[in-house]
Design a protein around this motif. Structure first.
Motif, mmCIF file in Angstrom:
data_model
loop_
_atom_site.group_PDB
_atom_site.id
_atom_site.type_symbol
_atom_site.label_atom_id
_atom_site.label_comp_id
_atom_site.label_asym_id
_atom_site.label_seq_id
_atom_site.Cartn_x
_atom_site.Cartn_y
_atom_site.Cartn_z
ATOM 1 N N ASP A 1 -4.705 12.256 -3.217
ATOM 2 C CA ASP A 1 -4.563 11.593 -1.981
ATOM 3 C C ASP A 1 -5.765 11.152 -1.617
ATOM 4 O O ASP A 1 -7.265 12.092 -1.049
ATOM 5 C CB ASP A 1 -4.078 12.932 -0.802
ATOM 6 C CG ASP A 1 -4.850 11.728 0.755
ATOM 7 O OD1 ASP A 1 -5.096 10.681 0.667
ATOM 8 O OD2 ASP A 1 -3.901 12.052 1.880
ATOM 9 N N GLU B 1 -2.733 0.118 6.700
ATOM 10 C CA GLU B 1 -3.152 1.120 7.345
ATOM 11 C C GLU B 1 -2.345 1.145 9.139
ATOM 12 O O GLU B 1 -2.084 2.631 8.943
ATOM 13 C CB GLU B 1 -5.091 0.750 7.778
ATOM 14 C CG GLU B 1 -5.016 0.752 6.285
ATOM 15 C CD GLU B 1 -5.281 1.309 4.863
ATOM 16 O OE1 GLU B 1 -4.748 3.434 5.002
ATOM 17 O OE2 GLU B 1 -5.400 0.863 3.925
ATOM 18 N N HIS C 1 -7.723 9.651 0.276
ATOM 19 C CA HIS C 1 -8.482 8.881 1.442
ATOM 20 C C HIS C 1 -8.710 10.730 2.058
ATOM 21 O O HIS C 1 -10.154 10.976 2.027
ATOM 22 C CB HIS C 1 -7.661 8.372 3.028
ATOM 23 C CG HIS C 1 -8.094 8.876 4.246
ATOM 24 N ND1 HIS C 1 -8.810 8.096 4.623
ATOM 25 C CD2 HIS C 1 -7.027 9.899 5.244
ATOM 26 C CE1 HIS C 1 -8.834 8.300 6.098
ATOM 27 N NE2 HIS C 1 -8.597 9.437 6.436
ATOM 28 N N ASN D 1 0.582 2.806 8.801
ATOM 29 C CA ASN D 1 0.759 4.437 7.554
ATOM 30 C C ASN D 1 0.260 5.307 8.615
ATOM 31 O O ASN D 1 1.005 6.324 9.319
ATOM 32 C CB ASN D 1 0.272 4.178 6.143
ATOM 33 C CG ASN D 1 0.176 3.299 5.291
ATOM 34 O OD1 ASN D 1 1.776 3.064 5.728
ATOM 35 N ND2 ASN D 1 -0.227 3.285 4.510
ATOM 36 N N THR E 1 5.231 9.473 -3.297
ATOM 37 C CA THR E 1 4.313 8.903 -1.729
ATOM 38 C C THR E 1 5.142 7.529 -1.551
ATOM 39 O O THR E 1 6.228 7.064 -1.766
ATOM 40 C CB THR E 1 3.303 8.030 -2.848
ATOM 41 O OG1 THR E 1 2.489 8.742 -4.140
ATOM 42 C CG2 THR E 1 2.708 6.206 -2.451
ATOM 43 N N ASP F 1 1.113 -0.848 0.325
ATOM 44 C CA ASP F 1 0.536 0.240 0.124
ATOM 45 C C ASP F 1 0.782 0.941 -0.122
ATOM 46 O O ASP F 1 2.052 1.051 0.889
ATOM 47 C CB ASP F 1 -0.781 0.076 1.192
ATOM 48 C CG ASP F 1 -2.078 1.493 1.368
ATOM 49 O OD1 ASP F 1 -2.056 1.573 0.156
ATOM 50 O OD2 ASP F 1 -2.278 1.774 2.264
ATOM 51 N N LYS G 1 2.304 7.958 10.498
ATOM 52 C CA LYS G 1 2.346 9.274 10.456
ATOM 53 C C LYS G 1 2.006 9.856 11.735
ATOM 54 O O LYS G 1 2.055 11.485 11.656
ATOM 55 C CB LYS G 1 1.574 9.511 8.927
ATOM 56 C CG LYS G 1 1.949 8.545 8.052
ATOM 57 C CD LYS G 1 0.957 8.667 6.927
ATOM 58 C CE LYS G 1 0.885 10.461 6.448
ATOM 59 N NZ LYS G 1 -0.399 10.132 5.313
ATOM 60 N N THR H 1 1.056 5.584 0.431
ATOM 61 C CA THR H 1 0.433 6.734 1.297
ATOM 62 C C THR H 1 1.900 7.890 1.206
ATOM 63 O O THR H 1 2.922 8.219 1.017
ATOM 64 C CB THR H 1 0.280 6.642 2.862
ATOM 65 O OG1 THR H 1 -0.279 6.979 3.623
ATOM 66 C CG2 THR H 1 1.986 6.459 3.330
ATOM 67 N N SER H 2 0.493 9.556 1.052
ATOM 68 C CA SER H 2 0.760 10.416 1.026
ATOM 69 C C SER H 2 1.968 10.839 1.469
ATOM 70 O O SER H 2 1.860 10.675 2.970
ATOM 71 C CB SER H 2 -0.438 11.292 0.809
ATOM 72 O OG SER H 2 -0.925 10.921 2.218
#
Length: 516
Positions: free
Chosen positions: A265, A457, A267, A460, A276, A223, A464, A225-226
């Motif tokens: 993004d 998830e 999300h 991540n 990314t 996956d 973050k 993520t930004s």
């Protein structure tokens, strides 16, 4: 600049140094740093000594700070939630306990015969940055050239995508070309971050496997993520348009983060300027441990990055057996399934919805959108196993097989087969690798594995939110790579501490004194 490192300190020598110097400190003060002390005590960097000494000269130059202490200090910096190296170097000079934890010798209290106080061994800000650059395998002049290069303005896209929608790949057919390259055994050996990935793999992932935290036969979840960069999306203008009264121009300009681009993004449903961060995660591990990280352009599609990441991860971990891949709908591409099939990886990928009902080849039987055969009465047939010898899936009459609560719902007065076993149908994955997966879509077994994708998830979120990745506000690909990997190293250390439960303070002072 040539710096000399002949040999790094062993882990046993560091542990002895830590215990000896912490005895001189106040136990009440040490209690505030208990978690950091336990993590540093378990951090065994012996597998990385050859890699770290290889970053320095062995026969010339002035003596350098022990690179194992440098790496340990950066790991501790992330644990202490310090986002800047300048602030961290200042904290080390002010805090004797942190200095000792990192492995540096603090300033002694006694005075030398000449009346001076012995200096501490805490490295300066420049020493930390020099260490980071030495692990980035590219010419430093090239990095400076890219920062000074003039580029056209990067305009923010105007088209807003739908909720959950991903940006499509810019170059049609790029996934097929990458898959062909991966199947031919070709990887990207000239990437500058390969030493950082090797340090993370040998020093942390391998030790987690030895400790039983990552199974040798594992499922991986991929996956992206930004990551929002600290650089400005407008760049730095060098033209003289402002002097002429022109405040909005399209003249070339410099960007302090030359690798940052605009991305979507899905999300937050907004465009962002940055990168990314793509991660392969051991989704069957209890601690959601990352095994591979790669930083790419913000506009790059996850299916493109996923092909490269899987190829490099398989080469980076030859002793691990990848049994399957779990991914979101961004990986729903026929060539991606072809890659997984050739490498004998089971596919657990959500359908993207745009290609629902489209087949590579029309199957000889009627199936639903999940690739499950439909009986003449309109009921989904019951899955009854996978035949490895003939590479086909077996399906039985829903009235005769499956769960009882499902059989009771089937109304069929005239069965289509006179056999008491019921009608049997076979489907082959080769008909359509996307729909006829080895473990059929929609079945309980498929859903149980697919639900483990949430480990990506959670990982991540740890990077973050718990470790404040985006608060670093750094402005180069080198810095982002290091920050992401240092956080991933702490994730593994957290799992080690949770399993082994070390108590260093009790080892030093005894359990009764520490409790008091």
């Amino acid at each position: 600049m040539f710096l000399l490192v002949k040999e790094c300190r062993s882990h046993a020598e560091y542990q002895e140094f830590l215990l000896t110097h912490l005895k001189k400190e106040d136990p009440c003060q040490l209690k505030l740093y208990e978690k950091v002390i336990n993590k540093a005590y378990l951090l065994n960097l012996d597998p990385l000594r050859d890699y770290l000494t290889g970053m320095y000269a062995s026969d010339q130059g002035r003596p350098a700070t022990d690179p194992t202490d440098m790496l340990r200090s950066l790991v501790v910096m992330i644990e202490c939630k310090v986002t800047g190296i300048t602030q961290w170097a200042l904290d080390l000079k002010r805090n004797r306990i942190l200095t000792v934890i990192c492995g540096f010798k603090p300033a002694e209290e006694e005075v030398l015969p000449d009346g001076k106080v012995p200096p501490h061994q805490v490295p300066g800000v420049g020493t930390f940055y020099d260490f980071l650059k030495r692990a980035w395998l590219t010419d430093q002049a090239e990095l400076k050239r890219r920062r000074m290069q003039l580029r056209a303005p990067l305009k923010k896209p105007r088209k807003k995508l739908k909720a959950g929608e991903k940006m499509a790949p810019k170059h049609p057919g790029v996934i097929k070309r990458l898959v062909d390259r991966a199947l031919a055994g070709r990887t990207f050996e000239r990437r500058p971050e390969r030493l950082i990935q090797e340090l993370f793999a040998r020093g942390f992932v391998d030790q987690s496997v030895e400790k039983g935290l990552i199974p040798e036969n594992l499922l991986v979840s991929g996956d992206g993520t930004s990551v929002r960069t600290g650089a400005s999306s407008s760049g730095v203008k060098v033209c003289k348009c402002r002097e002429k009264g022109i405040y909005r121009c399209d003249c070339p300009r410099r960007y302090s983060d030359p690798d940052a681009t605009w991305g979507w993004d899905s999300h937050r449903e907004e465009y962002f300027f940055g990168h990314t961060l793509y991660e392969l995660n051991a989704c069957t591990s209890q601690n959601d441990l990352p095994i591979y990280l790669r930083l790419v352009n913000a506009s790059r599609h996850d299916s493109v990055t996923g092909v490269v990441a899987l190829a490099e991860a398989r080469k980076l971990f030859p002793n691990l057996r990848f049994g399957g891949f779990v991914g979101d709908s961004a990986h729903d591409a026929y060539d991606f399934y072809r890659l997984l099939n050739e490498w004998e990886l089971a596919a657990f990928i959500a359908l993207n919805g745009r290609a629902s009902g489209n087949f590579n080849y029309e199957p000889p039987i009627k199936v639903n959108e999940f690739g499950i055969p439909i009986c003449p009465k309109g009921y989904p047939m019951a899955y009854y196993g996978f035949n490895k010898e003939r590479c086909r899936l077996k399906w039985r009459c829903p009235k005769m097989a499956g769960k009882r609560k499902h059989r009771e719902k089937v109304v069929c007065e005239q069965p289509c087969s006179p056999s008491s076993y019921g009608r049997v149908v076979y489907t082959k994955p080769e008909w359509d690798l996307r729909l006829f997966t080895r473990i059929p879509r929609g079945t309980r077994a498929w859903k149980e594995v697919f639900n483990t994708r949430t480990s990506s998830e959670r990982s991540n979120k740890r990077k973050k939110i718990d470790y404040r990745l985006e608060d670093c506000r750094v402005r180069s690909r080198l810095q982002w790579y290091w920050r992401a990997h240092l956080i991933a190293m702490n994730q593994h250390l957290d799992a080690w501490v949770a399993k082994e439960k070390p108590d260093v303070l009790a080892l030093i002072f005894g359990s009764e004194k520490v409790a008091a």
